[in-house]
Scaffold this motif. Sequence first.
Motif, mmCIF file in Angstrom:
data_model
loop_
_atom_site.group_PDB
_atom_site.id
_atom_site.type_symbol
_atom_site.label_atom_id
_atom_site.label_comp_id
_atom_site.label_asym_id
_atom_site.label_seq_id
_atom_site.Cartn_x
_atom_site.Cartn_y
_atom_site.Cartn_z
ATOM 1 N N GLU A 23 0.838 -1.208 0.000
ATOM 2 C CA GLU A 23 0.000 0.000 0.000
ATOM 3 C C GLU A 23 0.869 1.252 0.000
ATOM 4 O O GLU A 23 0.592 2.207 -0.722
ATOM 5 C CB GLU A 23 -0.941 0.018 1.206
ATOM 6 C CG GLU A 23 -2.142 -0.858 1.062
ATOM 7 C CD GLU A 23 -3.149 -0.666 2.186
ATOM 8 O OE1 GLU A 23 -2.933 0.176 3.091
ATOM 9 O OE2 GLU A 23 -4.169 -1.380 2.161
ATOM 10 N N PHE A 24 1.913 1.233 0.830
ATOM 11 C CA PHE A 24 2.818 2.383 0.915
ATOM 12 C C PHE A 24 3.439 2.690 -0.445
ATOM 13 O O PHE A 24 3.513 3.848 -0.865
ATOM 14 C CB PHE A 24 3.910 2.103 1.954
ATOM 15 C CG PHE A 24 4.925 3.192 2.072
ATOM 16 C CD1 PHE A 24 4.617 4.386 2.688
ATOM 17 C CD2 PHE A 24 6.197 3.015 1.562
ATOM 18 C CE1 PHE A 24 5.563 5.397 2.795
ATOM 19 C CE2 PHE A 24 7.149 4.016 1.662
ATOM 20 C CZ PHE A 24 6.832 5.214 2.281
ATOM 21 N N ALA A 25 3.866 1.650 -1.150
ATOM 22 C CA ALA A 25 4.487 1.846 -2.467
ATOM 23 C C ALA A 25 3.460 2.304 -3.503
ATOM 24 O O ALA A 25 3.735 3.214 -4.299
ATOM 25 C CB ALA A 25 5.168 0.560 -2.921
ATOM 26 N N LEU A 26 2.288 1.687 -3.497
ATOM 27 C CA LEU A 26 1.288 1.995 -4.524
ATOM 28 C C LEU A 26 0.676 3.377 -4.373
ATOM 29 O O LEU A 26 0.389 4.044 -5.370
ATOM 30 C CB LEU A 26 0.175 0.942 -4.519
ATOM 31 C CG LEU A 26 0.543 -0.433 -5.053
ATOM 32 C CD1 LEU A 26 -0.619 -1.407 -4.870
ATOM 33 C CD2 LEU A 26 0.945 -0.350 -6.526
ATOM 34 N N ILE A 27 0.463 3.831 -3.143
ATOM 35 C CA ILE A 27 -0.196 5.124 -2.947
ATOM 36 C C ILE A 27 0.711 6.277 -3.379
ATOM 37 O O ILE A 27 0.248 7.362 -3.697
ATOM 38 C CB ILE A 27 -0.677 5.313 -1.482
ATOM 39 C CG1 ILE A 27 -1.675 6.467 -1.373
ATOM 40 C CG2 ILE A 27 0.486 5.538 -0.545
ATOM 41 C CD1 ILE A 27 -2.986 6.250 -2.051
ATOM 42 N N ARG A 28 2.006 6.029 -3.453
ATOM 43 C CA ARG A 28 2.959 7.071 -3.844
ATOM 44 C C ARG A 28 3.106 7.186 -5.355
ATOM 45 O O ARG A 28 3.695 8.142 -5.854
ATOM 46 C CB ARG A 28 4.304 6.790 -3.201
ATOM 47 C CG ARG A 28 4.202 6.845 -1.666
ATOM 48 C CD ARG A 28 5.466 6.473 -1.022
ATOM 49 N NE ARG A 28 6.496 7.413 -1.476
ATOM 50 C CZ ARG A 28 7.542 7.755 -0.785
ATOM 51 N NH1 ARG A 28 7.741 7.239 0.388
ATOM 52 N NH2 ARG A 28 8.422 8.593 -1.265
ATOM 53 N N GLN A 29 2.582 6.202 -6.099
ATOM 54 C CA GLN A 29 2.672 6.226 -7.556
ATOM 55 C C GLN A 29 1.501 7.004 -8.154
ATOM 56 O O GLN A 29 0.532 7.310 -7.472
ATOM 57 C CB GLN A 29 2.643 4.795 -8.098
ATOM 58 C CG GLN A 29 3.783 3.928 -7.664
ATOM 59 C CD GLN A 29 3.620 2.495 -8.151
ATOM 60 O OE1 GLN A 29 2.656 2.155 -8.828
ATOM 61 N NE2 GLN A 29 4.571 1.651 -7.804
#
Length: 148
Positions: A23-29
């Motif tokens: 989630e942390f990685a995806l929300i930043r994209q």
Amino acid sequence: MSTLFAFLHHLCAFTLVSALAIEFALIRQELTVASARRLQVTDLVLGIAAGALLVVGLLRVFFFEKGAAYYWHSHAFLTKFGLFVIVGLLSIIPTREFLSWSGAIRAGEAPVIEAARRRRVTMVIHIELAAVVIILLCAAIMARGGWV
């Protein structure tokens, strides 16, 4: 049986941490239909892992380990359990955001999220990850019999 429940507890915990990291990685994209759908699925996995972790953990407390009296008098356990509850409550914020995207995703459109809302969701995920680190510290303290 105790070994099986310890294994399940660890499996659920690692799944929860992995889902939070995703989630942390995806929300930043950049948000696309595909990444929004992935966030929804990842959040579902996170919720299932958290629920299973709670159930398995409580079964261990009451039936498979040192007994409830030991755990309810352990400051490390109470801190760990309290942080788990806080993380669970905080996770409502990203979950509500991700679920609000369902209409746009069904229409084949990337959801639109205001910058302030994205920052809030990202901040909550950061807090959840930080709390998990403290939960891991409490688990290590418990394993050594500390804070009793």
